[in-house]
Design a protein around this motif. Structure first.
Motif, PDB file in Angstrom:
ATOM      1  N   MET A  91      38.635  41.226  37.961  1.00  0.00           N
ATOM      2  CA  MET A  91      37.740  40.080  37.743  1.00  0.00           C
ATOM      3  C   MET A  91      36.737  39.961  38.905  1.00  0.00           C
ATOM      4  SD  MET A  91      38.625  38.627  34.851  1.00  0.00           S
ATOM      5  CE  MET A  91      38.256  36.893  34.759  1.00  0.00           C
ATOM      6  N   PHE A  92      35.560  39.464  38.559  1.00  0.00           N
ATOM      7  CA  PHE A  92      34.502  39.252  39.548  1.00  0.00           C
ATOM      8  C   PHE A  92      34.217  37.754  39.661  1.00  0.00           C
ATOM      9  CE2 PHE A  92      33.768  43.540  38.036  1.00  0.00           C
ATOM     10  CZ  PHE A  92      33.395  44.239  39.174  1.00  0.00           C
ATOM     11  N   ALA A  93      33.784  37.348  40.842  1.00  0.00           N
ATOM     12  CA  ALA A  93      33.314  35.967  41.039  1.00  0.00           C
ATOM     13  C   ALA A  93      31.951  36.019  41.714  1.00  0.00           C
ATOM     14  CB  ALA A  93      34.301  35.180  41.887  1.00  0.00           C
TER      15      ALA A  93
ATOM     16  N   ASN B 193      48.403  37.900  39.042  1.00  0.00           N
ATOM     17  CA  ASN B 193      49.329  36.763  38.947  1.00  0.00           C
ATOM     18  C   ASN B 193      48.775  35.485  39.576  1.00  0.00           C
ATOM     19  OD1 ASN B 193      51.309  38.383  37.683  1.00  0.00           O
ATOM     20  ND2 ASN B 193      51.999  39.161  39.668  1.00  0.00           N
ATOM     21  N   TYR B 194      47.503  35.524  39.976  1.00  0.00           N
ATOM     22  CA  TYR B 194      46.877  34.357  40.587  1.00  0.00           C
ATOM     23  C   TYR B 194      46.220  33.483  39.524  1.00  0.00           C
ATOM     24  CZ  TYR B 194      47.260  35.753  45.517  1.00  0.00           C
ATOM     25  OH  TYR B 194      47.719  36.068  46.776  1.00  0.00           O
ATOM     26  N   ASP B 195      46.219  32.188  39.770  1.00  0.00           N
ATOM     27  CA  ASP B 195      45.388  31.265  39.000  1.00  0.00           C
ATOM     28  C   ASP B 195      44.005  31.273  39.667  1.00  0.00           C
ATOM     29  OD1 ASP B 195      44.030  29.173  37.865  1.00  0.00           O
ATOM     30  OD2 ASP B 195      45.663  27.718  38.048  1.00  0.00           O
ATOM     31  N   LEU B 196      43.123  32.120  39.124  1.00  0.00           N
ATOM     32  CA  LEU B 196      41.833  32.341  39.793  1.00  0.00           C
ATOM     33  C   LEU B 196      40.964  31.090  39.846  1.00  0.00           C
ATOM     34  CD1 LEU B 196      40.731  35.918  38.634  1.00  0.00           C
ATOM     35  CD2 LEU B 196      41.539  35.195  40.884  1.00  0.00           C
ATOM     36  N   GLU B 197      41.092  30.246  38.836  1.00  0.00           N
ATOM     37  CA  GLU B 197      40.297  29.014  38.843  1.00  0.00           C
ATOM     38  C   GLU B 197      40.692  28.129  40.024  1.00  0.00           C
ATOM     39  OE1 GLU B 197      38.450  26.036  35.454  1.00  0.00           O
ATOM     40  OE2 GLU B 197      40.137  27.353  34.981  1.00  0.00           O
ATOM     41  N   SER B 198      41.996  27.979  40.239  1.00  0.00           N
ATOM     42  CA  SER B 198      42.479  27.180  41.376  1.00  0.00           C
ATOM     43  C   SER B 198      42.148  27.861  42.703  1.00  0.00           C
ATOM     44  CB  SER B 198      43.998  26.973  41.270  1.00  0.00           C
ATOM     45  OG  SER B 198      44.321  26.261  40.101  1.00  0.00           O
ATOM     46  N   TYR B 199      42.266  29.190  42.719  1.00  0.00           N
ATOM     47  CA  TYR B 199      41.967  29.966  43.932  1.00  0.00           C
ATOM     48  C   TYR B 199      40.511  29.772  44.343  1.00  0.00           C
ATOM     49  CZ  TYR B 199      42.331  33.968  47.158  1.00  0.00           C
ATOM     50  OH  TYR B 199      42.344  34.790  48.275  1.00  0.00           O
TER      51      TYR B 199
ATOM     52  N   ILE C  42      28.976  24.886  47.095  1.00  0.00           N
ATOM     53  CA  ILE C  42      28.793  26.134  46.352  1.00  0.00           C
ATOM     54  C   ILE C  42      29.237  25.954  44.906  1.00  0.00           C
ATOM     55  CG2 ILE C  42      29.126  27.557  48.413  1.00  0.00           C
ATOM     56  CD1 ILE C  42      31.941  28.236  47.345  1.00  0.00           C
ATOM     57  N   SER C  43      28.748  26.850  44.046  1.00  0.00           N
ATOM     58  CA  SER C  43      29.224  26.951  42.665  1.00  0.00           C
ATOM     59  C   SER C  43      29.829  28.335  42.489  1.00  0.00           C
ATOM     60  CB  SER C  43      28.071  26.766  41.683  1.00  0.00           C
ATOM     61  OG  SER C  43      27.503  25.482  41.821  1.00  0.00           O
ATOM     62  N   VAL C  44      30.865  28.432  41.640  1.00  0.00           N
ATOM     63  CA  VAL C  44      31.574  29.699  41.453  1.00  0.00           C
ATOM     64  C   VAL C  44      31.677  30.016  39.964  1.00  0.00           C
ATOM     65  CG1 VAL C  44      33.631  31.041  42.000  1.00  0.00           C
ATOM     66  CG2 VAL C  44      32.959  29.143  43.494  1.00  0.00           C
ATOM     67  N   GLY C  45      31.274  31.233  39.606  1.00  0.00           N
ATOM     68  CA  GLY C  45      31.452  31.715  38.245  1.00  0.00           C
ATOM     69  C   GLY C  45      32.369  32.919  38.253  1.00  0.00           C
ATOM     70  N   ILE C  46      33.360  32.943  37.355  1.00  0.00           N
ATOM     71  CA  ILE C  46      34.367  34.018  37.345  1.00  0.00           C
ATOM     72  C   ILE C  46      34.393  34.649  35.956  1.00  0.00           C
ATOM     73  CG2 ILE C  46      36.753  34.600  37.977  1.00  0.00           C
ATOM     74  CD1 ILE C  46      36.895  31.506  38.838  1.00  0.00           C
ATOM     75  N   ALA C  47      34.397  35.974  35.920  1.00  0.00           N
ATOM     76  CA  ALA C  47      34.445  36.689  34.635  1.00  0.00           C
ATOM     77  C   ALA C  47      34.851  38.133  34.879  1.00  0.00           C
ATOM     78  CB  ALA C  47      33.099  36.609  33.932  1.00  0.00           C
ATOM     79  N   SER C  48      34.947  38.876  33.792  1.00  0.00           N
ATOM     80  CA  SER C  48      35.420  40.259  33.892  1.00  0.00           C
ATOM     81  C   SER C  48      34.338  41.237  34.338  1.00  0.00           C
ATOM     82  CB  SER C  48      35.985  40.718  32.538  1.00  0.00           C
ATOM     83  OG  SER C  48      34.977  40.595  31.534  1.00  0.00           O
ATOM     84  N   THR C  49      33.061  40.829  34.316  1.00  0.00           N
ATOM     85  CA  THR C  49      31.961  41.675  34.767  1.00  0.00           C
ATOM     86  C   THR C  49      31.021  40.872  35.651  1.00  0.00           C
ATOM     87  OG1 THR C  49      30.359  41.191  32.999  1.00  0.00           O
ATOM     88  CG2 THR C  49      32.051  42.845  32.517  1.00  0.00           C
TER      89      THR C  49
ATOM     90  N   ILE D 212      35.286  32.438  32.691  1.00  0.00           N
ATOM     91  CA  ILE D 212      35.204  33.014  31.340  1.00  0.00           C
ATOM     92  C   ILE D 212      36.364  33.986  31.191  1.00  0.00           C
ATOM     93  CG2 ILE D 212      33.845  34.446  29.764  1.00  0.00           C
ATOM     94  CD1 ILE D 212      31.319  33.365  31.030  1.00  0.00           C
ATOM     95  N   ASN D 213      37.413  33.538  30.515  1.00  0.00           N
ATOM     96  CA  ASN D 213      38.631  34.358  30.405  1.00  0.00           C
ATOM     97  C   ASN D 213      39.100  34.531  28.970  1.00  0.00           C
ATOM     98  OD1 ASN D 213      39.366  31.718  30.052  1.00  0.00           O
ATOM     99  ND2 ASN D 213      41.209  31.818  31.324  1.00  0.00           N
ATOM    100  N   SER D 214      38.192  34.270  28.020  1.00  0.00           N
ATOM    101  CA  SER D 214      38.537  34.484  26.611  1.00  0.00           C
ATOM    102  C   SER D 214      37.280  34.896  25.853  1.00  0.00           C
ATOM    103  CB  SER D 214      39.132  33.211  25.997  1.00  0.00           C
ATOM    104  OG  SER D 214      38.124  32.205  25.873  1.00  0.00           O
ATOM    105  N   GLU D 215      37.491  35.516  24.701  1.00  0.00           N
ATOM    106  CA  GLU D 215      36.368  35.954  23.867  1.00  0.00           C
ATOM    107  C   GLU D 215      35.567  34.748  23.366  1.00  0.00           C
ATOM    108  OE1 GLU D 215      34.088  39.059  22.070  1.00  0.00           O
ATOM    109  OE2 GLU D 215      35.476  38.887  23.763  1.00  0.00           O
TER     110      GLU D 215
END
Length: 419
Positions: free
Chosen positions: A1-3, A112-118, A134-141, A165-168
């Motif tokens: 995952m990327f942020a 195994n991390y909760d990336l949103e909380s991290y 800051i603002s943070v966006g997390i997704a697979s790309t 973004i962790n679902s289709e």
């Protein structure tokens, strides 16, 4: 995952850290020479002040709405950026500093991390340690992380500044929401072309055939499409390559018509480019020189021109680059023009340790040791202690910065005092 980590209204936020009275007030930071708006607080955006707004055109709006206006203070912003990036590197070793206020993080081994909380923890620590929101966006790309970051910034109350973004379903909804002109990597021309074929959103874009995208937007556009489809093809650039060109350009406080004054400015800009070359251990083999009149003075003759001058060997010498820059100026200078802006750009860069030699003509080997000595003295005694004879020895180039804030973190004489 990327942020993707993005500092909110970064230059404005830096000013607010050391001047809390600016909080919840409209604030604008101007570009070099106090030209146009390059950073705006949300309150200033709500007043309809656009990015790039010319300061002289919006002067009345600034006064009527009590907008706080600041000159750009890049030493301060650079130092604050370094502090933010150092904090981010504590959370993962995989980091790409994308710009002064943005960075990509890659989370490998965080299954195994909760990336949103991290990432909420990252947001909290950056704010607590530096005062920068800051603002943070997390997704697979990387491209989807950009999309997620835009959502986090657009809807701060719902996302609390972090969006994953962790679902289709989330991916599709995000792409349907995002306008095509706001997609990372799609410029104005491509956006207009895509709108003409009724591609108005990022979702419309990924519906296009791969062949059409490759033919009309090259392999770069195809990579972007794959990224938005959730297929990671762009990795972190942890070691960014040296610059391919270095420019020093300035707008003058007034207008200049005298050749000798323009010549002195061009020579000074050339010397500045040479110093930047040596700082990144590179040489150049050509220099581009340009001059421009003031386009806002419609009653005066308009003129703009530039010329590329090839240097017969690779160099980073003040004297050699300055000499060829002046040769170029002689060919494009016209009498009677009121010049407002000029500059030099050094191009064709290669490594100082490994560059192509010329069979018939090469640089005087003494220049290398002379430049090394000059850099040593300048670093020890301060800039502008040594100049070429053709430069104005009494003049020190100073940008128009009428609303400059103190260098709170990078100049001892201006460090904040607690009473």
């Amino acid at each position: 995952m990327f942020a993707l980590i993005d500092c909110n209204n970064f230059y404005v936020s830096c000013e607010r850290v050391f001047n809390p009275k600016l909080n919840k007030k409209p604030v604008v930071v101007l570009s070099n020479n106090d030209g146009c708006a390059i950073s705006r607080s949300n309150e200033a955006k709500a007043l309809g002040i656009p990015m790039g707004a010319p300061a002289f055109k919006y002067e009345n709006i600034f006064k009527e709405n009590d907008v706080e206006v600041f000159s750009s203070n890049f030493p301060l912003y650079g130092d604050m950026s370094s502090r933010v990036m150092n904090i981010l590197s504590k959370f993962t070793p995989n980091i790409e500093i994308y710009s002064i206020d943005e960075a990509f993080l890659k989370f490998e081994g965080f299954e195994n991390y909760d990336l949103e909380s991290y990432c909420q923890e990252i947001k909290h620590m950056v704010l607590k340690w530096t005062g920068i929101p800051i603002s943070v966006g997390i997704a697979s790309t990387k491209a989807l992380a950009k999309v997620a970051n835009r959502i986090a910034k657009k809807f701060p109350s719902q996302t609390k500044g972090v969006y994953l973004i962790n679902s289709e379903e989330k991916r599709i909804n995000a792409l349907k929401w995002l306008k095509i002109q706001d997609v990372w990597g799609i410029g104005f021309r491509h956006a207009e072309r895509l709108k003409n074929i009724k591609v108005n959103t990022a979702y419309n874009f990924i519906s296009l055939e791969d062949g059409w995208v490759r033919k009309n937007m090259s392999v770069v556009g195809l990579r972007l499409k794959k990224e938005l489809e959730g297929k990671s093809v762009l990795n972190l650039e942890e070691h960014r390559s040296p610059k391919k060109a270095i420019a020093t350009t300035r707008s003058f406080e007034g207008t200049i018509t005298d050749y000798e004054k323009i010549k002195e400015r061009i020579l000074t800009f050339a010397v500045c480019c040479a110093e930047k070359l040596r700082a990144q251990n590179t040489n150049c083999n050509s220099v581009y020189v340009f001059v421009r009149s003031n386009k806002f003075q419609k009653n005066k003759t308009q003129y703009r021109n530039g010329i590329l001058v090839t240097i017969p060997f690779s160099t980073n010498s003040n004297m050699v680059i300055g000499k060829h820059a002046i040769e170029g100026l002689k060919k494009i200078f016209k009498k009677g023009i009121h010049y407002k802006k000029a500059g030099t750009v050094v191009m064709g860069l290669d490594s100082s340790n490994n560059h192509q030699l010329n069979l018939f003509e090469n640089e005087d080997p003494r220049h290398k040791y002379l430049m090394k000595t000059i850099d040593f003295i300048q670093k020890k005694e301060g800039q502008n202690k040594i100049k070429l004879a053709s430069q104005d020895l009494r003049r020190r180039w100073k940008m128009k910065q009428e609303k400059l804030s103190p260098n709170y973190t990078c100049r001892l004489s201006e460090i904040i005092k607690v009473k």
